[in-house]
Motif scaffolding. Structure first.
Motif, PDB file in Angstrom:
ATOM      1  N   ASP A  20       0.810  -1.224   0.000  1.00  0.00           N
ATOM      2  CA  ASP A  20       0.000   0.000   0.000  1.00  0.00           C
ATOM      3  C   ASP A  20       0.841   1.270   0.000  1.00  0.00           C
ATOM      4  OD1 ASP A  20      -2.338  -1.504   0.076  1.00  0.00           O
ATOM      5  OD2 ASP A  20      -2.373  -1.569   2.258  1.00  0.00           O
ATOM      6  N   ALA A  21       2.128   1.149  -0.285  1.00  0.00           N
ATOM      7  CA  ALA A  21       3.027   2.297  -0.188  1.00  0.00           C
ATOM      8  C   ALA A  21       2.880   3.227  -1.388  1.00  0.00           C
ATOM      9  CB  ALA A  21       4.471   1.824  -0.061  1.00  0.00           C
ATOM     10  N   ALA A  22       2.406   4.426  -1.140  1.00  0.00           N
ATOM     11  CA  ALA A  22       2.281   5.436  -2.193  1.00  0.00           C
ATOM     12  C   ALA A  22       3.572   6.247  -2.321  1.00  0.00           C
ATOM     13  CB  ALA A  22       1.118   6.373  -1.886  1.00  0.00           C
ATOM     14  N   GLU A  23       4.347   6.253  -1.259  1.00  0.00           N
ATOM     15  CA  GLU A  23       5.631   6.959  -1.236  1.00  0.00           C
ATOM     16  C   GLU A  23       6.758   5.933  -1.244  1.00  0.00           C
ATOM     17  OE1 GLU A  23       5.992  10.371  -1.152  1.00  0.00           O
ATOM     18  OE2 GLU A  23       3.818  10.466  -1.356  1.00  0.00           O
ATOM     19  N   LEU A  82      16.858 -11.580  11.812  1.00  0.00           N
ATOM     20  CA  LEU A  82      17.012 -10.985  13.138  1.00  0.00           C
ATOM     21  C   LEU A  82      16.000  -9.863  13.337  1.00  0.00           C
ATOM     22  CD1 LEU A  82      20.900 -10.711  13.301  1.00  0.00           C
ATOM     23  CD2 LEU A  82      19.462 -12.292  14.606  1.00  0.00           C
ATOM     24  N   ALA A  83      15.792  -9.074  12.293  1.00  0.00           N
ATOM     25  CA  ALA A  83      14.884  -7.926  12.381  1.00  0.00           C
ATOM     26  C   ALA A  83      14.556  -7.418  10.983  1.00  0.00           C
ATOM     27  CB  ALA A  83      15.518  -6.794  13.191  1.00  0.00           C
ATOM     28  N   ILE A  84      13.455  -6.709  10.906  1.00  0.00           N
ATOM     29  CA  ILE A  84      13.098  -5.963   9.695  1.00  0.00           C
ATOM     30  C   ILE A  84      12.903  -4.519  10.130  1.00  0.00           C
ATOM     31  CG2 ILE A  84      11.382  -5.577   7.896  1.00  0.00           C
ATOM     32  CD1 ILE A  84      10.769  -8.532   7.913  1.00  0.00           C
ATOM     33  N   GLU A  85      13.631  -3.624   9.479  1.00  0.00           N
ATOM     34  CA  GLU A  85      13.579  -2.199   9.796  1.00  0.00           C
ATOM     35  C   GLU A  85      12.992  -1.443   8.611  1.00  0.00           C
ATOM     36  OE1 GLU A  85      14.994  -0.903  12.737  1.00  0.00           O
ATOM     37  OE2 GLU A  85      15.378  -2.964  13.362  1.00  0.00           O
ATOM     38  N   GLU A  86      12.135  -0.479   8.879  1.00  0.00           N
ATOM     39  CA  GLU A  86      11.577   0.370   7.828  1.00  0.00           C
ATOM     40  C   GLU A  86      12.113   1.785   7.986  1.00  0.00           C
ATOM     41  OE1 GLU A  86       7.375   0.008   6.800  1.00  0.00           O
ATOM     42  OE2 GLU A  86       7.275  -1.714   8.166  1.00  0.00           O
ATOM     43  N   HIS A  87      12.425   2.404   6.850  1.00  0.00           N
ATOM     44  CA  HIS A  87      12.943   3.779   6.830  1.00  0.00           C
ATOM     45  C   HIS A  87      12.256   4.541   5.713  1.00  0.00           C
ATOM     46  CE1 HIS A  87      16.456   2.708   9.358  1.00  0.00           C
ATOM     47  NE2 HIS A  87      16.429   1.572   8.703  1.00  0.00           N
ATOM     48  N   ASP A  88      12.126   5.856   5.872  1.00  0.00           N
ATOM     49  CA  ASP A  88      11.684   6.689   4.759  1.00  0.00           C
ATOM     50  C   ASP A  88      12.804   6.682   3.731  1.00  0.00           C
ATOM     51  OD1 ASP A  88       9.264   7.444   5.914  1.00  0.00           O
ATOM     52  OD2 ASP A  88      10.193   9.117   6.984  1.00  0.00           O
ATOM     53  N   ALA A  89      12.444   6.652   2.476  1.00  0.00           N
ATOM     54  CA  ALA A  89      13.464   6.567   1.430  1.00  0.00           C
ATOM     55  C   ALA A  89      13.338   7.673   0.413  1.00  0.00           C
ATOM     56  CB  ALA A  89      13.380   5.203   0.744  1.00  0.00           C
ATOM     57  N   ALA A  90      12.673   8.725   0.773  1.00  0.00           N
ATOM     58  CA  ALA A  90      12.465   9.804  -0.188  1.00  0.00           C
ATOM     59  C   ALA A  90      13.782  10.464  -0.546  1.00  0.00           C
ATOM     60  CB  ALA A  90      11.499  10.833   0.388  1.00  0.00           C
ATOM     61  N   GLY A  91      14.147  10.349  -1.785  1.00  0.00           N
ATOM     62  CA  GLY A  91      15.342  10.991  -2.307  1.00  0.00           C
ATOM     63  C   GLY A  91      15.048  11.410  -3.734  1.00  0.00           C
ATOM     64  N   PRO A  92      15.755  12.390  -4.249  1.00  0.00           N
ATOM     65  CA  PRO A  92      15.477  12.849  -5.616  1.00  0.00           C
ATOM     66  C   PRO A  92      15.917  11.808  -6.644  1.00  0.00           C
ATOM     67  CG  PRO A  92      17.373  14.002  -4.711  1.00  0.00           C
ATOM     68  CD  PRO A  92      16.823  13.131  -3.611  1.00  0.00           C
ATOM     69  N   GLY A  93      14.968  10.988  -7.105  1.00  0.00           N
ATOM     70  CA  GLY A  93      15.261  10.009  -8.142  1.00  0.00           C
ATOM     71  C   GLY A  93      15.982   8.765  -7.676  1.00  0.00           C
ATOM     72  N   GLY A 128      24.606 -10.314   7.880  1.00  0.00           N
ATOM     73  CA  GLY A 128      24.100 -10.178   6.524  1.00  0.00           C
ATOM     74  C   GLY A 128      22.908  -9.253   6.494  1.00  0.00           C
ATOM     75  N   LEU A 129      22.629  -8.717   5.314  1.00  0.00           N
ATOM     76  CA  LEU A 129      21.440  -7.894   5.162  1.00  0.00           C
ATOM     77  C   LEU A 129      20.955  -7.922   3.727  1.00  0.00           C
ATOM     78  CD1 LEU A 129      22.256  -4.783   3.909  1.00  0.00           C
ATOM     79  CD2 LEU A 129      23.271  -4.657   6.133  1.00  0.00           C
ATOM     80  N   VAL A 130      19.675  -7.686   3.607  1.00  0.00           N
ATOM     81  CA  VAL A 130      19.011  -7.494   2.321  1.00  0.00           C
ATOM     82  C   VAL A 130      18.280  -6.173   2.443  1.00  0.00           C
ATOM     83  CG1 VAL A 130      17.218  -8.326   0.737  1.00  0.00           C
ATOM     84  CG2 VAL A 130      18.691  -9.978   1.936  1.00  0.00           C
ATOM     85  N   ILE A 131      18.448  -5.311   1.461  1.00  0.00           N
ATOM     86  CA  ILE A 131      17.686  -4.071   1.469  1.00  0.00           C
ATOM     87  C   ILE A 131      16.675  -4.119   0.321  1.00  0.00           C
ATOM     88  CG2 ILE A 131      19.477  -2.711   2.582  1.00  0.00           C
ATOM     89  CD1 ILE A 131      20.094  -1.465  -0.151  1.00  0.00           C
ATOM     90  N   ALA A 132      15.589  -3.420   0.507  1.00  0.00           N
ATOM     91  CA  ALA A 132      14.546  -3.369  -0.507  1.00  0.00           C
ATOM     92  C   ALA A 132      13.912  -1.989  -0.483  1.00  0.00           C
ATOM     93  CB  ALA A 132      13.487  -4.441  -0.240  1.00  0.00           C
ATOM     94  N   HIS A 133      13.551  -1.507  -1.648  1.00  0.00           N
ATOM     95  CA  HIS A 133      12.784  -0.273  -1.714  1.00  0.00           C
ATOM     96  C   HIS A 133      11.831  -0.362  -2.895  1.00  0.00           C
ATOM     97  CE1 HIS A 133      15.650   1.174  -4.819  1.00  0.00           C
ATOM     98  NE2 HIS A 133      14.792   2.155  -5.066  1.00  0.00           N
ATOM     99  N   ASN A 134      10.887   0.547  -2.908  1.00  0.00           N
ATOM    100  CA  ASN A 134       9.878   0.543  -3.963  1.00  0.00           C
ATOM    101  C   ASN A 134      10.051   1.738  -4.884  1.00  0.00           C
ATOM    102  OD1 ASN A 134       9.038   2.268  -1.825  1.00  0.00           O
ATOM    103  ND2 ASN A 134       6.970   2.274  -2.636  1.00  0.00           N
ATOM    104  N   HIS A 135       9.547   1.578  -6.097  1.00  0.00           N
ATOM    105  CA  HIS A 135       9.456   2.662  -7.064  1.00  0.00           C
ATOM    106  C   HIS A 135       7.978   2.892  -7.342  1.00  0.00           C
ATOM    107  CE1 HIS A 135      13.714   2.153  -9.056  1.00  0.00           C
ATOM    108  NE2 HIS A 135      13.782   2.679  -7.843  1.00  0.00           N
TER     109      HIS A 135
END
Length: 124
Positions: free
Chosen positions: A19-22, A37-48, A68-75
């Protein structure tokens, strides 16, 4: 549960983007056996590009002794293609992780119900 593949990581974090619009960033922190171990959420607003808060990511990773880590973000635009800024930010993250003894397993991008893996694209 072990997170051994990009598909397993994507299945785990995909609901966080449904449901992420941003634009937002999710960090999946893993132990030596690639267990969550954990899932962390962060704002990812950046220019492009996704804004990777390196200090916050690694502060939490070190506190949990993550290896180890896996990162994910949406477009939200619907375009799965990683931007050049996404690629450069991911390379900085991977280099910092390596210096700290942490492996960046993948960077996933979600858009229009699909997922792209930096590792599968040859970008990691």
């Amino acid at each position: 549960m072990q997170i051994a593949t990009a598909r397993q990581a994507a299945n785990l974090v995909a609901p966080l983007f449904s449901d992420a619009a941003e634009e937002k960033l999710v960090v999946l922190l893993l132990d030596d056996w690639q267990r969550q171990l954990a899932i962390e959420e962060h704002d990812a607003a950046g220019p492009g590009a996704v804004d990777l808060p390196l200090r916050a990511i690694f502060k939490r990773a070190l506190a949990l002794n993550a290896t180890g880590l896996v990162i994910a973000h949406n477009h939200p635009s619907g375009d799965l293609t990683p931007s050049e800024a996404d690629i450069q930010a991911t390379r900085r993250l991977a280099a910092t992780a390596e210096a700290l003894g942490i492996r960046l397993h993948d960077h996933l991008i979600f858009a229009a119900g699909e997922c792209a893996s930096f590792r599968a694209l040859g970008l990691l």
